[in-house]
Enzyme design. Structure first.
Site, PDB file in Angstrom:
ATOM      1  N   ASP A  61       0.905  -1.177  -0.205  1.00 14.56           N
ATOM      2  CA  ASP A  61       0.032   0.121  -0.141  1.00 14.56           C
ATOM      3  C   ASP A  61       0.900   1.285   0.038  1.00 14.56           C
ATOM      4  OD1 ASP A  61      -2.485   1.710   0.566  1.00 14.56           O
ATOM      5  OD2 ASP A  61      -3.276  -0.354   1.119  1.00 14.56           O
ATOM      6  N   HIS A  91      -4.875   5.777   4.016  1.00 15.03           N
ATOM      7  CA  HIS A  91      -5.365   4.417   3.158  1.00 15.03           C
ATOM      8  C   HIS A  91      -4.625   3.064   3.710  1.00 15.03           C
ATOM      9  CE1 HIS A  91      -5.771   1.238  -0.204  1.00 15.03           C
ATOM     10  NE2 HIS A  91      -7.056   2.192  -0.112  1.00 15.03           N
ATOM     11  N   SER A 104     -11.065  -1.709  -0.944  1.00 12.35           N
ATOM     12  CA  SER A 104      -9.813  -1.668   0.069  1.00 12.35           C
ATOM     13  C   SER A 104     -10.153  -2.178   1.530  1.00 12.35           C
ATOM     14  CB  SER A 104      -9.420  -0.298  -0.019  1.00 12.35           C
ATOM     15  OG  SER A 104      -8.800   0.095  -1.441  1.00 12.35           O
TER      16      SER A 104
END
Length: 849
Positions: free
Chosen positions: A148, A181, A355
């Protein structure tokens, strides 16, 4: 390649927005944003890629500005603070649709954690997620790689994780600060409150400061797959990104190592997953079997009834489109996890998207790998797919509404696939549930006994010797997939007295149990014989007995010949006393007699006896008898199958004589052979005793009458040999030594009746052991392991029973009867030291017609 779409991070429960303020573009692999339900934007396919290939996305080239969501600080009183002083993102009291109704402790559990089966309604780890020792599964010993963007490794959800888990970063991100994220995704998979909180984490970061995904590279400018294979022990890689490397040569290393790739399906509201993820999943599929190493994950809504519109999740497509066989949906709407807002290492926020769904599946696979480390990842993936929840309306509707030419059947799977949900929704409870019939493996047999057929009913002679055995309490049973499940075999030992119709019936004793007896005598001088026929039954006059009383409990036929020969035939229900007790015993006490000369064959339903006695001296007779016991009458919890062909046979020889005018003595020896029974105990399945148990007994009894007083004593000793049984954890039983004793006195009250008292120690094993070979797990090679142990077959206690009775005869028309009162005190009943003292009293009326 074209420019990048911006992916805003969001919080579904957002109530306050910072409006009108332009914020920096936040890249987020496959997360979608939402503000006040305005729909937001979705992630294009050209978000992060690992190689330098152009993306396959269809997004526009201009970045969009998004309202920044308001993260939730951990000092918010709505979050539950754990023992370490850290907020648990799954437990809150927010009151928005993502949370459950408050529990008794005013705690609301996030619905995602409940619908996937991670937490129960009280916020605790689900009870069906234990490891082999009964502790909660946390992914211990399993390595997860997360690819990521810049991840805040100092966030408490990552730095304060459980156990001795490791966290390693492979940093190739030149941004100035961590991003929401990656931190959010990594914490979901294996953070402090993540699915696999103790898994080792390998964090691969690849964004650069410009946000140009074409320049995205893993550490060292090498291929991520090679890094994972060569530098880590990862079993699972989480890819919450929208483009992945599909190169066949690069994927070959992943296949060789058996590493599962869990990929977000994307948030474009397309009918199929992102093209690169879809291609990768197909390359990693098994040729003809279920499973594979590629998993595509869609995002479910908060009700777990449909793909999340808020997350704009891509669907699976049908089999021909290539996605349905590799696709599973997981919660992906308003999922709470770690946040980097304001560079705080304690803040939390909610985000939506595939995600967020992907790391929930990644963590779930880690739990399964921890629990069954001998399983390859492709088989665990198959289990996850086949156990998916398909029992919701939207799943069936998607099949019913599919195009006629849609291919929804697969040679790899027995269930119908959905063109929207693929296999269905993630269901951890079903994934951990056993498949098929559980069996208990045996070290000495290629076959196994089923757990359903495994029972053990222990009579007082064995007492709690097996039910308290520690080794039996740590057994495992194996399902059809060769997965082990903890099972307490010692808990399957049931006290025979606790079963219906077994042992002392207090209900019958407390009622007025009428016991009709018939006594018919026929003399035949021509043949020099005299025949006596006796029957006995009982009627529960007050309806208090625990079980049905048989109309006829025993029948006896005795033939006496002039030359002194006596032949006797008996048939009796063993639960209700036998008419062939030792003649020195005061068996008139009926219900409450503590010592039974047939105790070695108790536990059988019925018995038949044929005997012959003849004089051997002026004051002695020799009796030879054959007894056969069987289970032809009743089927109950002792025997799960409706038929039981096992039997017991006894051959006995007894001398009965008198010494003087007032003393009666009785000496007997016998040999008893039994199938799967020993000393009143009955084992089946994995707890079956040997097919042949042989007991040698010797007993001696004396009764002396002195005026109105009679005194008696009786003692029996036995030695039992037991053969080993196939498919049983009882690998062998050493010689079992057993004995029982009774001392009593009776007083004849003449016209007022008679009274008596007995002190006894019922049959008990005094010495002997059993060798146990208990299956206790499965090693990494998939072979069952065994715990070798020894069990002392002597029970923990020694029952002492004190009994008293009073009987008085009466006339009823032409019939004779007797009324009897009984009372008993039992210390350490059934030879169990911890058992409470038992008191009993009863009244019985006996009538001879």
């Amino acid at each position: 390649m074209g420019g990048n779409d911006s992916l805003g991070l969001f919080r579904a429960s957002l109530s306050v927005m910072v409006a009108g303020i332009a914020v920096a573009v936040l890249l987020a692999g496959c997360a979608s944003s939402s503000s006040g339900g305005n729909g937001g934007s979705s992630a294009p396919d050209d978000d992060p890629v690992w190689d330098d290939e152009p993306s396959n996305g269809d997004g526009d080239d201009e970045d969009e500005e998004e309202d920044e969501p308001e993260p939730v600080e951990t000092n918010d009183q709505d979050y539950v603070i754990d023992d370490g002083g850290i907020a648990n993102p799954w437990l809150n009291a927010e009151g928005d649709p993502s949370w459950s109704e408050p529990t008794e402790d005013d705690v609301e559990v996030h619905q995602a954690a409940q619908t996937m089966g991670l937490l129960d309604e009280d916020g605790n780890r689900a009870s069906y997620l234990p490891d082999g020792d009964g502790e909660p599964l946390t992914g211990d010993g399993v390595t997860i790689a997360v690819y990521d963007n810049f991840i805040m490794e100092d966030h408490v959800q990552l730095s304060e994780r459980d156990g001795d888990s490791n966290l390693t970063r492979y940093h190739n991100d030149t941004r100035d600060a961590p991003d929401n994220h990656g931190t959010h995704v990594a914490a979901l998979a294996a953070g402090r409150n993540g699915v696999a909180s103790s898994a080792d984490l390998e964090l691969f970061e690849g964004y650069n400061d410009s946000g140009d995904t074409s320049a995205l590279q893993p550490p060292g400018d090498t291929d991520l797959y090679d890094d994972v294979v060569n530098d880590t022990d990862a079993s699972i890689v989480n890819l919450s990104v929208s483009s992945v490397n599909t190169d066949a040569d690069d994927l070959a290393a992943v296949l060789d190592e058996g590493i599962a790739l869990v990929m977000a399906a994307g948030n474009d509201e397309d009918s199929v997953p992102n093209s690169t993820s879809l291609e990768t999943a197909n390359r990693l599929a098994n040729d003809d079997e279920a499973g594979g190493l590629g998993v595509l994950v869609g995002a479910m809504d908060e009700t777990n009834e449909a793909l999340s519109e808020l997350a704009q999740s891509n669907a699976s497509g049908d089999v021909d489109a290539g996605g349905a066989e590799h696709y599973i949906a997981a919660p992906g709407e308003a999922i709470p996890s770690a946040s980097t807002w304001n560079e705080s290492d304690t803040s939390l926020t909610e985000m939506s998207g595939t995600s967020m769904a992907a790391p929930l599946v990644t963590g779930s696979l880690a739990l399964m790998k921890e629990r069954w480390s001998h399983k390859d990842m492709d088989e665990l993936v198959a289990i996850l797919f086949e156990s998916a929840n398909r029992d919701f309306d939207a799943f069936q509707d998607s099949i019913d509404d599919a195009d006629e030419d849609a291919e929804l059947e697969s040679d790899r799977y027995d269930h119908t696939l959905s063109p929207v949900f693929g296999h269905g929704a993630l269901d951890l409870e079903a994934a951990f549930a056993p498949e098929g019939e559980l069996s208990v493996a045996s070290a000495d047999s290629e076959s196994s006994a089923t757990l359903a057929s495994t029972t053990l009913t222990t009579g007082p002679a064995l007492g709690d010797s097996l039910s308290s055995n520690e080794a039996l309490s740590h057994a495992v049973a194996i399902d059809e997939r060769n997965r082990d499940y903890a099972v307490d075999l010692s808990a399957m030992a049931i006290d025979a007295d606790a079963l219906p119709g077994r042992g002392f019936d207090f209900g019958a004793a407390l009622g007025a149990l009428a016991t009709p007896r018939t006594h018919s005598e026929i003399d035949n001088p021509a043949f020099g014989t005299r025949m006596t026929l006796m029957t006995r039954g009982s009627v529960d006059t007050l309806g208090l007995a625990e079980g049905d009383r048989p109309t006829t409990e025993s029948m006896s036929l005795v033939m006496d010949f002039e030359d002194g020969l006596r032949l006797d035939i008996h048939q009796a229900q063993l639960d209700f006393g036998t008419p062939w007790q030792s003649p020195v015993l005061a068996n008139d006490s009926d219900l409450l007699m503590g010592v039974d000369s047939d105790a070695h064959i108790q536990g059988w339903d019925q018995a038949s006896v044929m005997g012959a006695a003849f004089p051997v001296a002026e004051n002695a007779r020799l009796r030879v008898a054959v007894t056969r016991a069987a289970n032809d009458v009743r089927t109950d919890a002792l025997r799960p199958s409706p038929e039981d062909s096992s039997t017991a046979e006894e051959v006995s020889m007894a001398l009965v004589g008198t010494y003087g005018e007032n003393t009666l003595w009785h000496a007997e020896t016998s040999v008893i052979t039994q199938d799967a029974h020993i000393l009143g105990s009955d084992g089946n399945g994995a707890l079956r005793f040997g097919d042949n148990a042989t007991t040698h007994t010797a007993s001696l009894g004396v009764r002396h009458d002195q005026g109105a007083v009679s005194v008696f004593a009786w003692h029996e000793y036995g030695i039992t040999h037991v053969d080993a049984a196939e498919q049983s954890v009882l690998a062998g039983v050493d010689r079992l030594h057993s004995q029982q004793t009774a001392l009593g006195v009776e007083l004849d009250l003449f016209d007022q009746g008679r009274t008596g008292a007995v002190v006894s120690r019922p049959l008990r094993v005094t010495r002997g052991s059993a060798d146990l070979s208990v299956p206790n797990g499965i090693n990494d090679d998939g072979d069952v392991t065994y715990l070798e142990a020894s069990a002392d077959m002597s029970p923990s206690g020694q029952e002492t029973r004190v009994e008293a009775y009073y009987a008085r005869g009466f006339a009823w028309g032409d019939a004779e009867g007797e009324f009897r009162l009984n009372a008993t005190v039992r210390n350490q009943p059934n030879n169990i030291a911890s058992a409470d003292q038992m008191l009993g009293a009863g009244a019985v009326t006996s009538v001879r017609f």
